[in-house]
Design a protein around this motif. Structure first.
Motif, mmCIF file in Angstrom:
data_model
loop_
_atom_site.group_PDB
_atom_site.id
_atom_site.type_symbol
_atom_site.label_atom_id
_atom_site.label_comp_id
_atom_site.label_asym_id
_atom_site.label_seq_id
_atom_site.Cartn_x
_atom_site.Cartn_y
_atom_site.Cartn_z
ATOM 1 N N ARG A 1 0.831 -1.209 0.000
ATOM 2 C CA ARG A 1 0.000 0.000 0.000
ATOM 3 C C ARG A 1 0.867 1.262 0.000
ATOM 4 N NH1 ARG A 1 -5.397 -1.148 0.900
ATOM 5 N NH2 ARG A 1 -5.858 -3.162 1.891
ATOM 6 N N VAL A 2 1.919 1.270 0.796
ATOM 7 C CA VAL A 2 2.779 2.444 0.886
ATOM 8 C C VAL A 2 3.506 2.689 -0.435
ATOM 9 C CG1 VAL A 2 4.903 3.328 1.932
ATOM 10 C CG2 VAL A 2 3.087 2.420 3.384
ATOM 11 N N VAL A 3 4.145 1.649 -0.960
ATOM 12 C CA VAL A 3 4.879 1.799 -2.218
ATOM 13 C C VAL A 3 3.923 2.154 -3.356
ATOM 14 C CG1 VAL A 3 6.314 0.619 -3.921
ATOM 15 C CG2 VAL A 3 6.746 0.278 -1.480
ATOM 16 N N GLY A 4 2.728 1.581 -3.345
ATOM 17 C CA GLY A 4 1.731 1.921 -4.355
ATOM 18 C C GLY A 4 1.354 3.392 -4.302
ATOM 19 N N GLY A 5 1.254 3.927 -3.093
ATOM 20 C CA GLY A 5 0.960 5.350 -2.943
ATOM 21 C C GLY A 5 2.076 6.224 -3.487
ATOM 22 N N TRP A 6 3.308 5.811 -3.249
ATOM 23 C CA TRP A 6 4.448 6.570 -3.793
ATOM 24 C C TRP A 6 4.433 6.580 -5.317
ATOM 25 C CZ3 TRP A 6 8.463 3.862 -0.118
ATOM 26 C CH2 TRP A 6 8.437 4.498 1.125
ATOM 27 N N VAL A 7 4.132 5.430 -5.896
ATOM 28 C CA VAL A 7 4.084 5.346 -7.361
ATOM 29 C C VAL A 7 2.968 6.230 -7.910
ATOM 30 C CG1 VAL A 7 3.627 3.813 -9.316
ATOM 31 C CG2 VAL A 7 5.094 3.041 -7.440
ATOM 32 N N ASN A 8 1.807 6.205 -7.273
ATOM 33 C CA ASN A 8 0.695 7.051 -7.706
ATOM 34 C C ASN A 8 1.071 8.525 -7.660
ATOM 35 O OD1 ASN A 8 -1.035 4.920 -8.193
ATOM 36 N ND2 ASN A 8 -1.930 4.956 -6.145
ATOM 37 N N LEU B 1 3.279 9.446 -10.557
ATOM 38 C CA LEU B 1 2.551 9.474 -11.821
ATOM 39 C C LEU B 1 1.551 10.620 -11.900
ATOM 40 C CD1 LEU B 1 1.816 5.648 -12.282
ATOM 41 C CD2 LEU B 1 3.531 7.020 -13.499
ATOM 42 N N LEU B 2 0.871 10.901 -10.801
ATOM 43 C CA LEU B 2 -0.247 11.841 -10.813
ATOM 44 C C LEU B 2 0.046 13.170 -10.125
ATOM 45 C CD1 LEU B 2 -3.038 9.251 -9.934
ATOM 46 C CD2 LEU B 2 -2.357 10.046 -12.205
ATOM 47 N N GLY B 3 1.170 13.268 -9.428
ATOM 48 C CA GLY B 3 1.512 14.503 -8.733
ATOM 49 C C GLY B 3 1.030 14.501 -7.289
ATOM 50 N N ARG B 4 1.515 15.492 -6.535
ATOM 51 C CA ARG B 4 1.172 15.602 -5.110
ATOM 52 C C ARG B 4 -0.280 16.040 -4.928
ATOM 53 N NH1 ARG B 4 4.378 17.132 -0.561
ATOM 54 N NH2 ARG B 4 6.108 17.640 -1.932
ATOM 55 N N ASP B 5 -0.953 15.432 -3.970
ATOM 56 C CA ASP B 5 -2.322 15.813 -3.625
ATOM 57 C C ASP B 5 -2.266 16.747 -2.419
ATOM 58 O OD1 ASP B 5 -4.968 16.082 -2.976
ATOM 59 O OD2 ASP B 5 -5.390 13.939 -2.801
#
Length: 461
Positions: A420-427, A430-434
């Protein structure tokens, strides 16, 4: 049926605290103790373990808050989970008092007890600190800080009162250790991004201060690296004030004190005060009746058994992690010869503790002493920036940032949380900071209550 009657009557290994030590030890013990006819019971006020090294990244928006915690029930399925707080221990009688809710307590018998309640924020009697400060030891604090910072930026962008606007855009962090430095760096990162997306305010409207009472920051790294960190933060517009302490904070007005001559160093208004100036052993240590040293930590031996002032170990009593004063046999610990309170020691102590408890209480193996030489430390300083000395190699910038993320992605417990953590980093890459704030966290029912109130008033008329 009374709550106490629903708990197991089997011989119990009672783990006080479900943090890094508690979770890891329970994972290692639960199946083996169950097979031997016993039960592992974890008591903690929260139903999850918080991976505290990720709290600054939660503030920065790199990690979802729920991904920085590890569920007890999901990952300790062969353990007994009690959401409550241990308020006292009678080791002679092998029982612990657990407060389930105000006024409701139960007595838990046990065979072995593991004191693993970790640490809490260390504070000082500073006027106004309790009312205006935000700590950074829990996931709730990290999420609140993130949303508070973003809300202040949004609010400031429509203010016409320049004094109120300046106060809203002044952000203060007290404490120059790892937590403070990582937090102020992440705050600067997300503040810059949020301000850059808002045309009504500019970067020059923002003031960020980092206050440290000592003459240097980050004692875990070399002096030249610490100087480099200060220079780096200042290059990003952060005011780093060394040899300076917080004197008071009254109605948002902060007074800073020069530690060299005790004179007033500065006085200004700020809506944001983050306190990261040290940790203290959980108060349950002093309430347990077990021996504690001057810092308030439970005294332990190299075998992670609780020991008295003469070094004599107490049978069936164990301790590890931030709540424990464990001798550092590597010689690289605190001045008093004990292990530095950090996740690196906690995770490794937990493994030795589990092995030794099985040896002492279940005849499975031999006792061994805990000895670990530090692998060094790495800190994130915002996106693509970091500093550290892993394996005694000094690194900074992008390599340190990668080492920081790599180490902590490996260290956070459970494969599920790693993904979950690594997936969030990848997102994010790809998509920029929220940097979207979540409103009304402290008043979640406001809109409903306003709507219900209006309907009630309408019905009266």
């Amino acid at each position: 049926m009374a709550i106490s009657q629903t708990l197991s009557a089997k011989p119990r290994v009672l783990i006080v605290g479900g943090g890094y030590v508690g979770l890891t030890t329970a994972q290692l013990l639960q199946k083996k103790v169950k097979a031997a006819g016993g039960v592992v019971t974890v008591v903690d006020p929260m139903p999850y373990m918080t991976y505290q090294p990720f709290l600054p990244e939660v503030v920065g928006g790199h990690i979802e808050a729920r991904h920085a915690v590890v569920s007890h029930r999901r990952h300790l399925k062969d353990s007994e989970i009690v959401t409550g707080k241990v308020t006292g221990v009678d080791h002679d009688g092998r029982t612990a008092t657990v407060e389930l809710s105000p006024g409701e307590t139960i007595e838990l018998p046990y065979q072995d007890i593991i004191m693993a309640a970790g640490a809490t924020t260390k504070t000082f009697p500073i006027e106004g600190l309790a009312e205006h400060g935000i700590g950074l030891k829990t996931i709730e604090e990290a999420l609140t800080l993130r949303n508070h910072v973003l809300e202040r930026i949004e609010a400031a962008s429509v203010m016409t009162d320049e004094k109120a606007k300046s106060r809203a855009l002044t952000f203060t962090v007290v404490g120059g250790g790892f937590a403070g430095i990582e937090t102020v760096a992440e705050m600067e990162d997300i503040i810059r991004a949020a301000v850059g997306a808002n045309s009504r305010i500019g970067q020059n409207d923002v003031r960020i201060l980092m206050v440290e009472a000592m003459g240097r920051v980050m004692p875990e790294v070399s002096e030249d690296q610490a100087i480099g960190v200060v220079e780096h933060l200042r290059s990003r517009g952060i005011e780093v004030l060394l040899n300076t302490s917080l004197g008071s904070v009254v109605d948002g007005e902060m007074t800073l004190i020069n530690m060299k001559d005790k004179s007033e160093a500065d006085r200004f208004e700020s809506d944001t005060l983050v306190w990261t100036a040290g940790v203290a052993a959980n108060v349950v240590a002093k309430n347990s009746g077990f021996p504690v040293e001057p810092r308030g930590r439970v005294t332990g031996s190299a075998t992670l058994q609780i020991a008295d002032e003469d070094g004599k170990v107490l049978q069936n009593a164990w301790t590890a992690g931030d709540i424990a004063a464990i001798p550092d046999l590597s010689g690289g610990g605190l001045p008093d010869g004990t292990c530095v309170p950090n996740a690196q020691h906690a995770s490794r102590q937990a493994k030795v503790l589990a092995k030794n408890l099985l040896a002492a209480s279940y005849g499975q193996g031999q006792l061994s002493e805990y000895k670990h030489e530090s692998l060094g430390a790495v800190a994130g300083l915002g996106m693509f920036q970091g500093v550290g000395n892993p394996l005694k190699v000094k690194i900074k910038g992008f390599p340190a940032w990668m080492a920081h993320r790599g180490y902590h992605a490996f260290a956070i417990p459970t494969v599920e949380r790693k993904v979950r953590v690594v997936g969030g980093w990848v997102n994010e890459l790809l998509l920029g900071r929220d940097y979207t704030p979540v409103r009304d966290l402290e008043t979640p029912y406001r809109q409903f209550q306003e709507a219900a109130g209006k309907k009630k008033e309408a019905s009266k008329s």
